[in-house]
Motif scaffolding. Structure first.
Motif, PDB file in Angstrom:
ATOM      1  N   LEU A  89     -30.989  31.639  34.625  1.00  0.00           N
ATOM      2  CA  LEU A  89     -32.188  30.810  34.784  1.00  0.00           C
ATOM      3  C   LEU A  89     -33.419  31.515  34.228  1.00  0.00           C
ATOM      4  O   LEU A  89     -34.267  30.895  33.574  1.00  0.00           O
ATOM      5  N   SER A  90     -33.521  32.815  34.477  1.00  0.00           N
ATOM      6  CA  SER A  90     -34.656  33.580  33.954  1.00  0.00           C
ATOM      7  C   SER A  90     -34.695  33.523  32.433  1.00  0.00           C
ATOM      8  O   SER A  90     -35.769  33.410  31.828  1.00  0.00           O
ATOM      9  N   ALA A  91     -33.530  33.585  31.809  1.00  0.00           N
ATOM     10  CA  ALA A  91     -33.473  33.540  30.349  1.00  0.00           C
ATOM     11  C   ALA A  91     -33.963  32.201  29.796  1.00  0.00           C
ATOM     12  O   ALA A  91     -34.392  32.131  28.640  1.00  0.00           O
ATOM     13  N   ARG A  92     -33.894  31.167  30.628  1.00  0.00           N
ATOM     14  CA  ARG A  92     -34.376  29.834  30.209  1.00  0.00           C
ATOM     15  C   ARG A  92     -35.795  29.564  30.702  1.00  0.00           C
ATOM     16  O   ARG A  92     -36.290  28.446  30.580  1.00  0.00           O
ATOM     17  N   GLY A  93     -36.453  30.573  31.292  1.00  0.00           N
ATOM     18  CA  GLY A  93     -37.840  30.414  31.721  1.00  0.00           C
ATOM     19  C   GLY A  93     -38.012  29.871  33.122  1.00  0.00           C
ATOM     20  O   GLY A  93     -39.112  29.458  33.498  1.00  0.00           O
ATOM     21  N   TYR A  94     -36.953  29.901  33.930  1.00  0.00           N
ATOM     22  CA  TYR A  94     -37.026  29.406  35.310  1.00  0.00           C
ATOM     23  C   TYR A  94     -36.848  30.572  36.286  1.00  0.00           C
ATOM     24  O   TYR A  94     -36.207  31.575  35.979  1.00  0.00           O
ATOM     25  N   ALA A  95     -37.412  30.414  37.468  1.00  0.00           N
ATOM     26  CA  ALA A  95     -37.259  31.409  38.530  1.00  0.00           C
ATOM     27  C   ALA A  95     -36.450  30.807  39.664  1.00  0.00           C
ATOM     28  O   ALA A  95     -36.588  29.615  39.979  1.00  0.00           O
ATOM     29  N   ALA A  96     -35.584  31.633  40.270  1.00  0.00           N
ATOM     30  CA  ALA A  96     -34.773  31.165  41.404  1.00  0.00           C
ATOM     31  C   ALA A  96     -35.419  31.586  42.715  1.00  0.00           C
ATOM     32  O   ALA A  96     -35.768  32.749  42.894  1.00  0.00           O
ATOM     33  N   VAL A  97     -35.570  30.627  43.616  1.00  0.00           N
ATOM     34  CA  VAL A  97     -35.987  30.910  44.984  1.00  0.00           C
ATOM     35  C   VAL A  97     -34.707  30.901  45.813  1.00  0.00           C
ATOM     36  O   VAL A  97     -34.065  29.872  45.966  1.00  0.00           O
ATOM     37  N   MET A  98     -34.320  32.051  46.329  1.00  0.00           N
ATOM     38  CA  MET A  98     -32.984  32.196  46.898  1.00  0.00           C
ATOM     39  C   MET A  98     -33.014  32.299  48.418  1.00  0.00           C
ATOM     40  O   MET A  98     -33.898  32.919  48.992  1.00  0.00           O
ATOM     41  N   ALA A  99     -32.014  31.672  49.067  1.00  0.00           N
ATOM     42  CA  ALA A  99     -31.873  31.760  50.520  1.00  0.00           C
ATOM     43  C   ALA A  99     -30.409  31.888  50.890  1.00  0.00           C
ATOM     44  O   ALA A  99     -29.557  31.199  50.322  1.00  0.00           O
TER      45      ALA A  99
END
Length: 337
Positions: A89-99
């Motif tokens: 996701l980071s490589a595509r410009g998105y950030a993950a909010v993880m739980a």
């Protein structure tokens, strides 16, 4: 005193929808149903809400957030998936909010609600079991795209698509291997009874034994090392004819390796074990553990690409996606002599 200007929260309250749904309407998102869009527009007109696009642009950082909700990050299988997904996701410009929900359905509903309020653009969920409507009902009302991965609990796959490795094919490959290796009685060990993922991981096992004219033996239980260790003793003392086991996952199989060592049962020669998932520990333990390889890192990257394409191109995922698996044979299921 100057009267307070209506906000997006006021619109949401008036329309009876979530704040994130109002935000999607303001961005002209195609993910919102036409009747919901009309309902929100009517509420805006009713309370006199005026969209401040300049202010909205300042908040646009949240548009790149993906909610990643995982049932058990203590399990290396899920940890590897989450890590590979986050990197992709980071490589595509998105950030993950993880739980991590720790298999708690109420906690899952809570964190999903919080992520909705913080404006995530999509969800990727490996769900906990129970109270499915609390989680998926909230996502549906917010009109946020969501994929179920690795295990599916919400049956409306056209709305909440599901993706997982091909568990049925994996269990077939593993059982065929054990039968060819000379096993006379093969047990299936681990996995909680009644759950779809357990049935799928058992399905190929049952089919192969039926074709071979062999009787199944199933020991269901928690997918943990502790259960596998206990199961090794139970099989040795209560089911002496069993000389092989296909385990629900690698944690159970690694526990069985420990249990066999405790009772001095020779794994590979006297008793054969195959795990499922092929986590990193499989190749590093002694004896090394045969396992169904699910390419979980590749799976995570594929899911990331699928969800980003859904958001950016409007390309909805298939309702049910299964990815290829292969059997990695190591010392635990072959005669080391």
């Amino acid at each position: 005193m100057t009267e307070r200007r209506p906000t997006i929260v006021d619109v949401a309250r008036e329309a009876g929808v979530s704040k994130s749904t109002v935000s999607l309407v303001l961005r002209n998102s195609p993910l919102v149903r036409s009747e919901t869009r009309a309902q929100v527009r009517a509420a805006m007109a009713e309370i006199g809400y005026v969209y401040n696009r300049a202010a909205a642009n300042l908040r646009s950082a949240n548009a790149g957030l993906i909610g990643l909700v995982i049932n058990d990050l203590r399990n290396p299988f899920f940890t590897e998936f989450a890590t590979s997904l986050q990197m992709a996701l980071s490589a595509r410009g998105y950030a993950a909010v993880m739980a991590n929900t720790d298999e708690d359905a109420r906690l899952q509903a809570q964190v999903v609600g919080a992520m909705i309020e913080h404006g995530v653009s999509a969800f990727i969920i490996s769900p906990a079991y129970g109270e499915e409507s609390a989680t998926f009902g909230a996502i549906e009302r917010a009109a946020i795209p969501a994929m179920q991965v690795l295990r599916g609990v919400e049956p409306r796959r056209e709305l909440f698509p599901f993706a997982a490795p091909d568990y049925v094919a994996g269990s077939r490959l593993a059982t065929e291997h054990l039968v060819r290796a000379g096993a006379r009685r093969v047990a299936f060990v681990g996995g909680l009874e009644g759950r779809d993922v357990t049935r799928e991981r058992m399905s190929g096992y049952r089919s192969v034994l039926s074709e071979a004219g062999m009787e199944p033996l199933v020991l269901t239980g928690r997918a943990s090392r502790a259960f596998g260790r206990e199961a090794a003793r139970r099989l040795a003392h209560e089911h002496r004819g069993v000389d092989a086991a296909l385990c629900f996952n690698d944690l159970v199989a690694l526990g069985m390796l420990s249990g066999c060592a405790e009772i001095d049962r020779d794994v590979g020669r006297e008793f054969k074990i195959v795990g499922f998932d092929d986590i990193e520990d499989c190749a590093q333990t002694w004896p090394s553990l045969s396992s169904v390889h699910c390419d979980i890192a590749g799976f995570g990257a594929r899911i990331a690409a699928t969800v980003v394409d859904w958001l950016e191109e409007g390309t909805a995922p298939p309702a049910d996606l299964r990815t290829p698996v292969e059997l990695i044979v190591r010392d635990s299921s072959r005669d080391r002599g």
